[in-house]
Design a protein around this motif. Sequence first.
Motif, PDB file in Angstrom:
ATOM      1  N   VAL A  33       0.849  -1.195   0.000  1.00  0.00           N
ATOM      2  CA  VAL A  33       0.000   0.000   0.000  1.00  0.00           C
ATOM      3  C   VAL A  33       0.877   1.235   0.000  1.00  0.00           C
ATOM      4  N   LEU A  34       0.636   2.129  -0.979  1.00  0.00           N
ATOM      5  CA  LEU A  34       1.269   3.445  -1.005  1.00  0.00           C
ATOM      6  C   LEU A  34       0.332   4.420  -0.310  1.00  0.00           C
ATOM      7  N   VAL A  35       0.818   5.072   0.719  1.00  0.00           N
ATOM      8  CA  VAL A  35      -0.050   5.942   1.514  1.00  0.00           C
ATOM      9  C   VAL A  35       0.663   7.251   1.788  1.00  0.00           C
ATOM     10  N   GLY A  36      -0.122   8.292   1.937  1.00  0.00           N
ATOM     11  CA  GLY A  36       0.446   9.601   2.233  1.00  0.00           C
ATOM     12  C   GLY A  36      -0.590  10.674   1.974  1.00  0.00           C
ATOM     13  N   PRO A  37      -0.290  11.916   2.336  1.00  0.00           N
ATOM     14  CA  PRO A  37      -1.248  13.009   2.137  1.00  0.00           C
ATOM     15  C   PRO A  37      -1.402  13.356   0.664  1.00  0.00           C
ATOM     16  N   SER A  38      -2.399  14.146   0.343  1.00  0.00           N
ATOM     17  CA  SER A  38      -2.608  14.588  -1.032  1.00  0.00           C
ATOM     18  C   SER A  38      -1.355  15.285  -1.554  1.00  0.00           C
ATOM     19  N   GLY A  39      -0.998  14.964  -2.806  1.00  0.00           N
ATOM     20  CA  GLY A  39       0.153  15.597  -3.425  1.00  0.00           C
ATOM     21  C   GLY A  39       1.481  14.949  -3.122  1.00  0.00           C
ATOM     22  N   CYS A  40       1.477  13.778  -2.470  1.00  0.00           N
ATOM     23  CA  CYS A  40       2.750  13.148  -2.094  1.00  0.00           C
ATOM     24  C   CYS A  40       3.347  12.320  -3.227  1.00  0.00           C
ATOM     25  N   GLY A  41       2.597  12.064  -4.309  1.00  0.00           N
ATOM     26  CA  GLY A  41       3.123  11.325  -5.452  1.00  0.00           C
ATOM     27  C   GLY A  41       2.651   9.899  -5.575  1.00  0.00           C
ATOM     28  N   LYS A  42       1.729   9.475  -4.702  1.00  0.00           N
ATOM     29  CA  LYS A  42       1.339   8.058  -4.704  1.00  0.00           C
ATOM     30  C   LYS A  42       0.523   7.683  -5.946  1.00  0.00           C
ATOM     31  N   SER A  43      -0.480   8.481  -6.301  1.00  0.00           N
ATOM     32  CA  SER A  43      -1.287   8.174  -7.484  1.00  0.00           C
ATOM     33  C   SER A  43      -0.473   8.352  -8.763  1.00  0.00           C
ATOM     34  N   THR A  44       0.417   9.335  -8.787  1.00  0.00           N
ATOM     35  CA  THR A  44       1.284   9.520  -9.950  1.00  0.00           C
ATOM     36  C   THR A  44       2.160   8.296 -10.153  1.00  0.00           C
ATOM     37  N   THR A  45       2.686   7.743  -9.078  1.00  0.00           N
ATOM     38  CA  THR A  45       3.505   6.528  -9.164  1.00  0.00           C
ATOM     39  C   THR A  45       2.691   5.372  -9.735  1.00  0.00           C
ATOM     40  N   LEU A  46       1.457   5.219  -9.256  1.00  0.00           N
ATOM     41  CA  LEU A  46       0.609   4.137  -9.745  1.00  0.00           C
ATOM     42  C   LEU A  46       0.292   4.316 -11.226  1.00  0.00           C
ATOM     43  N   ARG A  47       0.014   5.537 -11.630  1.00  0.00           N
ATOM     44  CA  ARG A  47      -0.313   5.805 -13.031  1.00  0.00           C
ATOM     45  C   ARG A  47       0.893   5.584 -13.937  1.00  0.00           C
ATOM     46  N   MET A  48       2.081   5.853 -13.460  1.00  0.00           N
ATOM     47  CA  MET A  48       3.278   5.553 -14.252  1.00  0.00           C
ATOM     48  C   MET A  48       3.450   4.053 -14.419  1.00  0.00           C
ATOM     49  N   LEU A  49       3.181   3.294 -13.349  1.00  0.00           N
ATOM     50  CA  LEU A  49       3.259   1.841 -13.441  1.00  0.00           C
ATOM     51  C   LEU A  49       2.235   1.305 -14.432  1.00  0.00           C
ATOM     52  N   ALA A  50       1.041   1.896 -14.448  1.00  0.00           N
ATOM     53  CA  ALA A  50      -0.017   1.448 -15.352  1.00  0.00           C
ATOM     54  C   ALA A  50       0.227   1.870 -16.794  1.00  0.00           C
ATOM     55  N   GLY A  51       1.126   2.832 -17.005  1.00  0.00           N
ATOM     56  CA  GLY A  51       1.359   3.336 -18.346  1.00  0.00           C
ATOM     57  C   GLY A  51       0.438   4.474 -18.727  1.00  0.00           C
ATOM     58  N   LEU A  52      -0.311   5.002 -17.763  1.00  0.00           N
ATOM     59  CA  LEU A  52      -1.213   6.113 -18.020  1.00  0.00           C
ATOM     60  C   LEU A  52      -0.516   7.455 -17.907  1.00  0.00           C
ATOM     61  N   GLU A  53       0.690   7.451 -17.400  1.00  0.00           N
ATOM     62  CA  GLU A  53       1.493   8.656 -17.218  1.00  0.00           C
ATOM     63  C   GLU A  53       2.917   8.317 -17.638  1.00  0.00           C
ATOM     64  N   GLY A  54       3.524   9.167 -18.467  1.00  0.00           N
ATOM     65  CA  GLY A  54       4.916   8.944 -18.849  1.00  0.00           C
ATOM     66  C   GLY A  54       5.854   9.222 -17.692  1.00  0.00           C
ATOM     67  N   ILE A  55       7.058   8.637 -17.738  1.00  0.00           N
ATOM     68  CA  ILE A  55       8.031   8.877 -16.669  1.00  0.00           C
ATOM     69  C   ILE A  55       9.069   9.891 -17.139  1.00  0.00           C
ATOM     70  N   SER A  56       9.627  10.620 -16.179  1.00  0.00           N
ATOM     71  CA  SER A  56      10.661  11.613 -16.496  1.00  0.00           C
ATOM     72  C   SER A  56      12.055  11.056 -16.313  1.00  0.00           C
ATOM     73  N   GLY A  57      12.173   9.963 -15.608  1.00  0.00           N
ATOM     74  CA  GLY A  57      13.479   9.345 -15.394  1.00  0.00           C
ATOM     75  C   GLY A  57      13.342   8.078 -14.581  1.00  0.00           C
TER      76      GLY A  57
END
Length: 356
Positions: A33-57
Amino acid sequence: MATVSFCDLRKSFGAIEAVKGLDLEVADREFVVLVGPSGCGKSTTLRMLAGLEGISGGEIRIGDTVVNALPPRARDIAMVFQDYALYPHKTVYDNMAFSLRVRGIAKPEIESRIREAATMLDIDKLLERKPAQLSGGQRQRVAMGRAIVRRPKVFLFDEPLSNLDAKLRGQVRAEIKKLHQMIGTTIIYVTHDQVEAMTLADRIVILRGGVIEQVGTPDEVYDTPASLFVGGFVGSPAMNFVRAKRDGEELVLDGGERMAVCDLGPRAERVGQEIVLGIRPEHFVSSGDAPARLTGTVNLVEPLGADTLVHLDVEGATVTARVTPHFRPAVGERLPLGFDPARIHLFDPDSEKAVA
């Protein structure tokens, strides 16, 4: 089934770096489980894993395959979203069958998979209904069923319970835990709710500002928080923090009250004079017989049935104690609260890190 690896994963939105060099290994069949307050990057990390968001590095691996450049359909993952994302004009059966038909799965196999998943999730009597005819909890089960029938390597959950009321959240949370026990697939789950994290996870990853604050089992992050942030985020009510100084075998609070805590050993000395004392609300006792104690003025009492929360002013700091259900101190009363020094946590006020 598969492992998942993040190596120096980064994501920037213009000048804003949302994920800052994340490194994490998720074992095969593990529930993380990735947990943290809003804006901590958890959903962005999940979306990068899913391929819904490109990665910067950095790099993402599913099993032995680097998936950085793979489209979502080629990653063999299934994602359950916060808003269910069901087709409103299709029946439950057709929602669950859609991705299988696109992949060219034979009709008898589709039928078998849907019946199996529907029975597992107790939605077998709902297959001819449309989403508008379902409750929120039933829609979430359909979304989970649609993911199950695909038999992916990895399940991703993005805050799937946030649209449900408190009672349904508890029910569906239990179903997700049972689902993992039954199918044993690797699951990565995102939430801002630390109760969900504690009850579901094999391991919890606590994020703050795009970096990992701590990774550990629920017991590890609760019993040995690595920082002030983790101590305050994990646990409800949150851990209490009181500033103090070490003076020989005593801690002196900011207002001058002294507490004998001689068995702390070298822990306080490692940060010099200044220290932050952390005490969880449930580790207080309303007794003068405890090895150590502090005294505060009661400003609020909250009876909760199974226990009572007492809020006190202690030398300018607000402290919450969880006490026995029928203990009812009066507002304005000076109340001594005892505690075992072995149950407290010490933090460096500058680095905010725990003192070992």
